[in-house]
Design a protein around this motif. Sequence first.
Motif, PDB file in Angstrom:
ATOM      1  N   GLY A   1       2.684  -1.315   5.506  1.00  0.00           N
ATOM      2  CA  GLY A   1       1.263  -1.009   5.441  1.00  0.00           C
ATOM      3  C   GLY A   1       0.473  -1.536   6.621  1.00  0.00           C
ATOM      4  O   GLY A   1      -0.740  -1.333   6.691  1.00  0.00           O
ATOM      5  N   GLY A   2       1.159  -2.205   7.564  1.00  0.00           N
ATOM      6  CA  GLY A   2       0.489  -2.685   8.764  1.00  0.00           C
ATOM      7  C   GLY A   2       0.395  -1.591   9.807  1.00  0.00           C
ATOM      8  O   GLY A   2       1.008  -0.529   9.680  1.00  0.00           O
TER       9      GLY A   2
ATOM     10  N   THR B   1       0.817  -1.214   0.000  1.00  0.00           N
ATOM     11  CA  THR B   1       0.000   0.000   0.000  1.00  0.00           C
ATOM     12  C   THR B   1       0.848   1.260   0.000  1.00  0.00           C
ATOM     13  O   THR B   1       0.315   2.364   0.061  1.00  0.00           O
ATOM     14  CB  THR B   1      -0.911   0.030   1.237  1.00  0.00           C
ATOM     15  OG1 THR B   1      -0.087   0.008   2.432  1.00  0.00           O
ATOM     16  CG2 THR B   1      -1.842  -1.170   1.259  1.00  0.00           C
ATOM     17  N   ARG B   2       2.165   1.102  -0.049  1.00  0.00           N
ATOM     18  CA  ARG B   2       3.090   2.234  -0.102  1.00  0.00           C
ATOM     19  C   ARG B   2       4.427   1.745  -0.620  1.00  0.00           C
ATOM     20  O   ARG B   2       4.733   0.556  -0.594  1.00  0.00           O
ATOM     21  CB  ARG B   2       3.245   2.877   1.281  1.00  0.00           C
ATOM     22  CG  ARG B   2       3.841   1.961   2.332  1.00  0.00           C
ATOM     23  CD  ARG B   2       3.401   2.367   3.718  1.00  0.00           C
ATOM     24  NE  ARG B   2       1.954   2.346   3.793  1.00  0.00           N
ATOM     25  CZ  ARG B   2       1.212   3.418   4.119  1.00  0.00           C
ATOM     26  NH1 ARG B   2       1.783   4.563   4.427  1.00  0.00           N
ATOM     27  NH2 ARG B   2      -0.101   3.342   4.158  1.00  0.00           N
TER      28      ARG B   2
ATOM     29  N   THR C   1       8.039   4.520  13.635  1.00  0.00           N
ATOM     30  CA  THR C   1       7.597   4.225  14.998  1.00  0.00           C
ATOM     31  C   THR C   1       8.688   4.496  16.031  1.00  0.00           C
ATOM     32  O   THR C   1       8.379   4.712  17.210  1.00  0.00           O
ATOM     33  CB  THR C   1       7.122   2.772  15.125  1.00  0.00           C
ATOM     34  OG1 THR C   1       8.112   1.896  14.570  1.00  0.00           O
ATOM     35  CG2 THR C   1       5.795   2.567  14.401  1.00  0.00           C
ATOM     36  N   ASP C   2       9.940   4.506  15.605  1.00  0.00           N
ATOM     37  CA  ASP C   2      11.035   4.813  16.532  1.00  0.00           C
ATOM     38  C   ASP C   2      10.970   6.266  17.014  1.00  0.00           C
ATOM     39  O   ASP C   2      11.637   6.619  17.993  1.00  0.00           O
ATOM     40  CB  ASP C   2      12.396   4.579  15.860  1.00  0.00           C
ATOM     41  CG  ASP C   2      12.640   3.119  15.526  1.00  0.00           C
ATOM     42  OD1 ASP C   2      12.034   2.251  16.185  1.00  0.00           O
ATOM     43  OD2 ASP C   2      13.433   2.841  14.605  1.00  0.00           O
ATOM     44  N   HIS C   3      10.185   7.089  16.314  1.00  0.00           N
ATOM     45  CA  HIS C   3      10.163   8.523  16.598  1.00  0.00           C
ATOM     46  C   HIS C   3       8.816   8.990  17.148  1.00  0.00           C
ATOM     47  O   HIS C   3       8.491  10.176  17.066  1.00  0.00           O
ATOM     48  CB  HIS C   3      10.529   9.299  15.333  1.00  0.00           C
ATOM     49  CG  HIS C   3      11.884   8.956  14.807  1.00  0.00           C
ATOM     50  ND1 HIS C   3      13.019   9.657  15.157  1.00  0.00           N
ATOM     51  CD2 HIS C   3      12.294   7.954  13.981  1.00  0.00           C
ATOM     52  CE1 HIS C   3      14.076   9.115  14.557  1.00  0.00           C
ATOM     53  NE2 HIS C   3      13.657   8.086  13.842  1.00  0.00           N
ATOM     54  N   LYS C   4       8.062   8.065  17.726  1.00  0.00           N
ATOM     55  CA  LYS C   4       6.746   8.408  18.273  1.00  0.00           C
ATOM     56  C   LYS C   4       6.832   9.459  19.371  1.00  0.00           C
ATOM     57  O   LYS C   4       5.908  10.265  19.563  1.00  0.00           O
ATOM     58  CB  LYS C   4       6.066   7.151  18.803  1.00  0.00           C
ATOM     59  CG  LYS C   4       6.801   6.477  19.946  1.00  0.00           C
ATOM     60  CD  LYS C   4       6.143   5.191  20.359  1.00  0.00           C
ATOM     61  CE  LYS C   4       6.861   4.561  21.560  1.00  0.00           C
ATOM     62  NZ  LYS C   4       8.284   4.238  21.253  1.00  0.00           N
ATOM     63  N   ASP C   5       7.953   9.461  20.105  1.00  0.00           N
ATOM     64  CA  ASP C   5       8.093  10.424  21.204  1.00  0.00           C
ATOM     65  C   ASP C   5       8.424  11.832  20.712  1.00  0.00           C
ATOM     66  O   ASP C   5       8.472  12.768  21.515  1.00  0.00           O
ATOM     67  CB  ASP C   5       9.181   9.949  22.173  1.00  0.00           C
ATOM     68  CG  ASP C   5       8.788   8.669  22.903  1.00  0.00           C
ATOM     69  OD1 ASP C   5       7.573   8.436  23.059  1.00  0.00           O
ATOM     70  OD2 ASP C   5       9.681   7.892  23.294  1.00  0.00           O
TER      71      ASP C   5
ATOM     72  N   PHE D   1      -0.810   7.881  10.314  1.00  0.00           N
ATOM     73  CA  PHE D   1      -1.591   7.336  11.421  1.00  0.00           C
ATOM     74  C   PHE D   1      -2.589   6.292  10.933  1.00  0.00           C
ATOM     75  O   PHE D   1      -3.337   6.511   9.979  1.00  0.00           O
ATOM     76  CB  PHE D   1      -2.333   8.451  12.151  1.00  0.00           C
ATOM     77  CG  PHE D   1      -1.421   9.441  12.813  1.00  0.00           C
ATOM     78  CD1 PHE D   1      -0.724   9.108  13.964  1.00  0.00           C
ATOM     79  CD2 PHE D   1      -1.229  10.708  12.259  1.00  0.00           C
ATOM     80  CE1 PHE D   1       0.133  10.018  14.573  1.00  0.00           C
ATOM     81  CE2 PHE D   1      -0.383  11.617  12.857  1.00  0.00           C
ATOM     82  CZ  PHE D   1       0.309  11.272  14.022  1.00  0.00           C
ATOM     83  N   GLY D   2      -2.589   5.140  11.626  1.00  0.00           N
ATOM     84  CA  GLY D   2      -3.605   4.135  11.364  1.00  0.00           C
ATOM     85  C   GLY D   2      -4.889   4.449  12.097  1.00  0.00           C
ATOM     86  O   GLY D   2      -5.989   4.179  11.612  1.00  0.00           O
ATOM     87  N   ARG D   3      -4.756   5.042  13.276  1.00  0.00           N
ATOM     88  CA  ARG D   3      -5.920   5.475  14.053  1.00  0.00           C
ATOM     89  C   ARG D   3      -5.464   6.423  15.152  1.00  0.00           C
ATOM     90  O   ARG D   3      -4.323   6.385  15.607  1.00  0.00           O
ATOM     91  CB  ARG D   3      -6.674   4.280  14.649  1.00  0.00           C
ATOM     92  CG  ARG D   3      -5.851   3.440  15.613  1.00  0.00           C
ATOM     93  CD  ARG D   3      -6.656   2.272  16.168  1.00  0.00           C
ATOM     94  NE  ARG D   3      -5.843   1.428  17.035  1.00  0.00           N
ATOM     95  CZ  ARG D   3      -5.124   0.397  16.618  1.00  0.00           C
ATOM     96  NH1 ARG D   3      -5.124   0.099  15.333  1.00  0.00           N
ATOM     97  NH2 ARG D   3      -4.412  -0.316  17.459  1.00  0.00           N
TER      98      ARG D   3
END
Length: 227
Positions: free
Chosen positions: A217-218, A31-32, A146-150, A173-175
């Motif tokens: 894409g997950g 999807t990407r 995801t390593d940079h969520k903070d 964002f997925g949600r």
Amino acid sequence: MMNGIQKNIAGLLLSLFTISGASASVSLAGTRVIYDGAKKEASVQLENPDKTPYLVQSWINTADNDKSKKSPFVITPPLFRLDPQQKNVLRIILTGPLPEDKESLFWLNVKGIPGGPTGDNSIQIAVNTIVKLIYRPKSLGKSIPTDHKDQLSWRLSGSQIQVSNASPYYINFGRIAVAGKKLEKVSYVAPGGVAHFDLPKGVTGGDVAFAIINDQGGVSQEFHSHI
């Protein structure tokens, strides 16, 4: 009793239900597309699961979808025939300069134009599939979004939630949920950018739960913040 306009509408709706629609068209693997700046090219696998051949046309648009702007990529082959139950590979090659300190976003378009004869009660529709193409510079190393969520900062902005992204990555964002209520429409925040999303009615703050779409894409596990 139906008037003439109502009869025409009813007839049109009936015809739509009696026409057999087009098939699923050409499918993409993923999807990407993440273009690794350490490599010379990126590739995308296409498949025709249908019983009809397709003429496949591909091109790349800039992030703002301004078709007057030329993207710094070439696709090969840009136009080709894909026979039933067959696969092919698109090669994407960078031909111009891009920032090396952050990711860049583009849109990959793949249009499947059906070929072959049609029956009396069938239609054929060209389907254009659009997915994100993200150029990830070599300088960013092996880390992932995801390593940079903070590095995401959240705050209220009227009837919206505002998220600021201090990282060099596009965070998709997925949600997102606030105070246990899911936001209806969420997308992404650009590197060094700010995005706004509408809050559910009656929500004025609380726990922020969010998940990030990964390179495959997950959707990641749920992360938390507070506003």
